[in-house]
Design an enzyme around this catalytic site. Structure first.
Site, PDB file in Angstrom:
ATOM      1  N   GLU A 116      14.426 -17.302  10.406  1.00 28.79           N
ATOM      2  CA  GLU A 116      14.991 -17.622  11.602  1.00 28.79           C
ATOM      3  C   GLU A 116      13.933 -18.033  12.714  1.00 28.79           C
ATOM      4  OE1 GLU A 116      18.859 -15.284  11.361  1.00 28.79           O
ATOM      5  OE2 GLU A 116      17.139 -13.843  11.447  1.00 28.79           O
ATOM      6  N   CYS A 135      14.085  -8.533  18.989  1.00 29.88           N
ATOM      7  CA  CYS A 135      13.504  -7.901  18.301  1.00 29.88           C
ATOM      8  C   CYS A 135      13.802  -6.929  17.275  1.00 29.88           C
ATOM      9  CB  CYS A 135      12.350  -7.283  19.273  1.00 29.88           C
ATOM     10  SG  CYS A 135      11.303  -8.378  20.194  1.00 29.88           S
TER      11      CYS A 135
END
Length: 342
Positions: free
Chosen positions: A91, A325
């Site tokens: 990703e 994150c």
């Protein structure tokens, strides 16, 4: 595939150094390899053998990173599910203000307890050309002026390939050195290799706690390095490059958001050439952790900032589409799972 392999393939079909440089720059911009200047055709600047060999080579290069799906977020970011040549998935995240977060591995071996990427362990390394191909792919959608190596994987565990990618992006790729950000949990090889590079990136260090035992528990397979030593190594690199170290701190309610930790941050970072990036925890599946309340986060920022530590809250881009994150992991586990019975 590594970058020298790509350039050798061009040489094998008859490209001279000037052609290789030109086609490499076109690739980095997300353009066809045979693109010319305005009103210039490929036959005007490429030998016949190159023109004949390019279609097959272009297919191979395009297969390094193909867009499988795109997931736009409300904040202007977008999570890109990228299929590699062997069918594995990684990703990338398009960030607001022309940034891109890239992956350096399929999976991760560090196993940070608050991060989704390491749940399946490390599957394989990405070649330097596969890393750069994520940038080329992203540039088909929007400009990319900053690349952060904070996607799937620990860049220090794939150091040769990551440094090759950084060198190309910082020379031919048109990205300023300070806008290339190498993120690591603190592998000592980073502090040996980065100062020797032609392109010296900015450095982000995963701190997360000033207590050595707690940090080791949060990052169970990270190098066993004391927080004090990590900060000193970071300070040496910061002074050598002129770029402040970005210290990463995932805020976990009841774990590392207490007063003792805040005083520990002051002890370690006050007077250092550093920025403290506080990252409120991003929710994962089967959560065992929570982010602190907004009021507590504001208190922490004010406390640190008023006492001499430059502190920012990094509300990760793309949280609503699992692009923040700690949230990245290959959705391809489901895709590949559906493929296997065939």
């Amino acid at each position: 595939m590594r970058i020298p392999d790509f350039q050798q393939r061009l040489a094998d079909i008859g490209a001279k150094p000037r052609h290789i440089g030109r086609m490499t720059r076109a690739w980095l911009k997300g353009l066809p390899l045979d693109v010319g200047r305005r009103q210039q055709q490929a036959e005007d600047f490429l030998p016949l053998s190159v023109r004949e060999g390019l279609p097959a080579l272009s297919l191979e290069i395009d297969a390094l990173a193909r867009l499988r799906s795109e997931h736009p977020a409300a904040d202007g970011s977008a999570r890109l599910l990228v299929e590699l040549g062997d069918g594995q998935m990684v990703e990338s995240v398009l960030l607001p203000r022309d940034g891109l977060c890239v992956s350096s591995q399929v999976g991760c071996a560090v196993g940070c307890v608050f991060c989704m990427t390491g749940k399946s362990g490390l599957l394989r390394q990405l070649g330097s050309a596969e890393i750069v191909a994520q940038v080329a792919l992203a540039r088909r959608f929007r400009p990319v002026k900053k690349v952060v190596f904070m996607g799937m994987g620990e860049p220090a565990h794939n150091l040769d390939n990551v440094l090759e990618a950084i060198d190309l992006l910082g020379t031919e790729g048109g990205i300023g050195h300070k806008n290339l950000v190498f993120s690591t949990v603190g592998d000592l090889r980073v502090f040996e290799r980065l100062p020797q590079q032609r392109v010296k990136p900015a450095l982000a260090l995963s701190l997360h706690s000033t207590d050595g035992a707690l940090r080791q528990a949060l990052l169970p397979r990270a190098p066993q390095i004391a927080p004090e030593e990590l900060v000193e190594l970071g300070e040496t690199y910061a002074r050598a490059t002129g770029f402040p170290i970005q210290y990463q701190w995932t805020l976990l309610k009841g774990i590392n958001d207490n007063q003792e930790e805040m005083d520990g941050i002051l002890r370690l970072l006050k007077g250092k050439y550093a920025v403290m990036n506080l990252i409120p925890y991003n929710s994962l599946e089967d959560d065992a952790y929570q982010r602190p309340e907004g009021e507590r986060i504001v208190q922490i920022v004010r406390y640190l900032h008023s006492r001499g530590v430059l502190t920012k809250v990094r509300n990760s881009a793309g949280q609503d589409i699992d692009g923040g994150c700690g949230q990245l992991r290959a959705r391809a586990e489901h895709v590949l799972g559906r493929r296997r019975p065939r």
